[in-house]
Enzyme design. Sequence first.
Site, PDB file in Angstrom:
ATOM      1  N   HIS A 163       0.869  -1.324   0.075  1.00 27.41           N
ATOM      2  CA  HIS A 163      -0.102  -0.035  -0.132  1.00 27.41           C
ATOM      3  C   HIS A 163       0.826   1.427  -0.056  1.00 27.41           C
ATOM      4  CE1 HIS A 163      -3.016  -2.517   2.192  1.00 27.41           C
ATOM      5  NE2 HIS A 163      -3.583  -2.324   0.950  1.00 27.41           N
ATOM      6  N   CYS A 248      -2.291   0.889   9.708  1.00 31.99           N
ATOM      7  CA  CYS A 248      -3.537   0.046   9.269  1.00 31.99           C
ATOM      8  C   CYS A 248      -4.521  -0.579  10.464  1.00 31.99           C
ATOM      9  CB  CYS A 248      -3.075  -0.775   8.230  1.00 31.99           C
ATOM     10  SG  CYS A 248      -1.728  -2.018   8.725  1.00 31.99           S
TER      11      CYS A 248
END
Length: 258
Positions: A163, A248
């Site tokens: 990501h 996250c």
Amino acid sequence: MPSSKALVRRPSPRLAEGLVTHIGRSHVDQELAVEQWGAYVATLRAHGWETVEVDPADDCPDGVFVEDAVVMYRNVALIARPGAETRRPETAGVEEAVARLGCSVNWVWEPGTLEGGDVLKIGDTVYVGRGGRTNAAGVLQLRAAFEPLGARVVAVPMSKALHLKSAVTALPDGTVIGYEPLVDTPSLFPRFLPVPEESGAHVVLLGGGKLLMAASAPRTAELLADLGHEPVLVEISEFEKLEGCVTCLSVRLRDLYA
């Protein structure tokens, strides 16, 4: 008054089955993971964040990485459509949680894919990683949702990390920090500071100059402390084995107005 709420979701008993893309699989200690998650949540609370627990998703090994399920801009929640199909059931509980908090809810629709870990907000600039999990249609839908609210959406090519926020995050002054071997185009960011450790690229702004960071990045913590920031270290080794990082494990809601 801006809010300081953070969405969190407890680890699934199937955590060890979580996806790995850019690293090899290694043994995940479930008990230790639950302990580390508890300490992470306690650290958020200790720094003034009210944690809101999203309903558990025990059948979703990656559900603990709650940030991937939604992107927030002001009080608008854009419910993600994960690029990894097995992760799509994770979004329902998160959608319910943000709706309960009074957010206005939008969705990413097929053929778009978007994961929250690909979105880095710095003021009104919203960087979105265009890579393995977020496609061009997802970027277009992010623009359509947030640009009318005053956001400037900047797409960033990504090929070396899972990501965007696996590669870069930002300091309170807006400087982007990143682990250079994983950053495709550092020149896209107005101010870029390379850090010496991969996990050093991930910080959560706790407020008051404090940065939540992984204990696995001591040299970066030292570098940032030397620049006048205050690192707060947490141990997240079991989540790092699944390409997880401090960002996250929560969704920070900073702009909900009571």
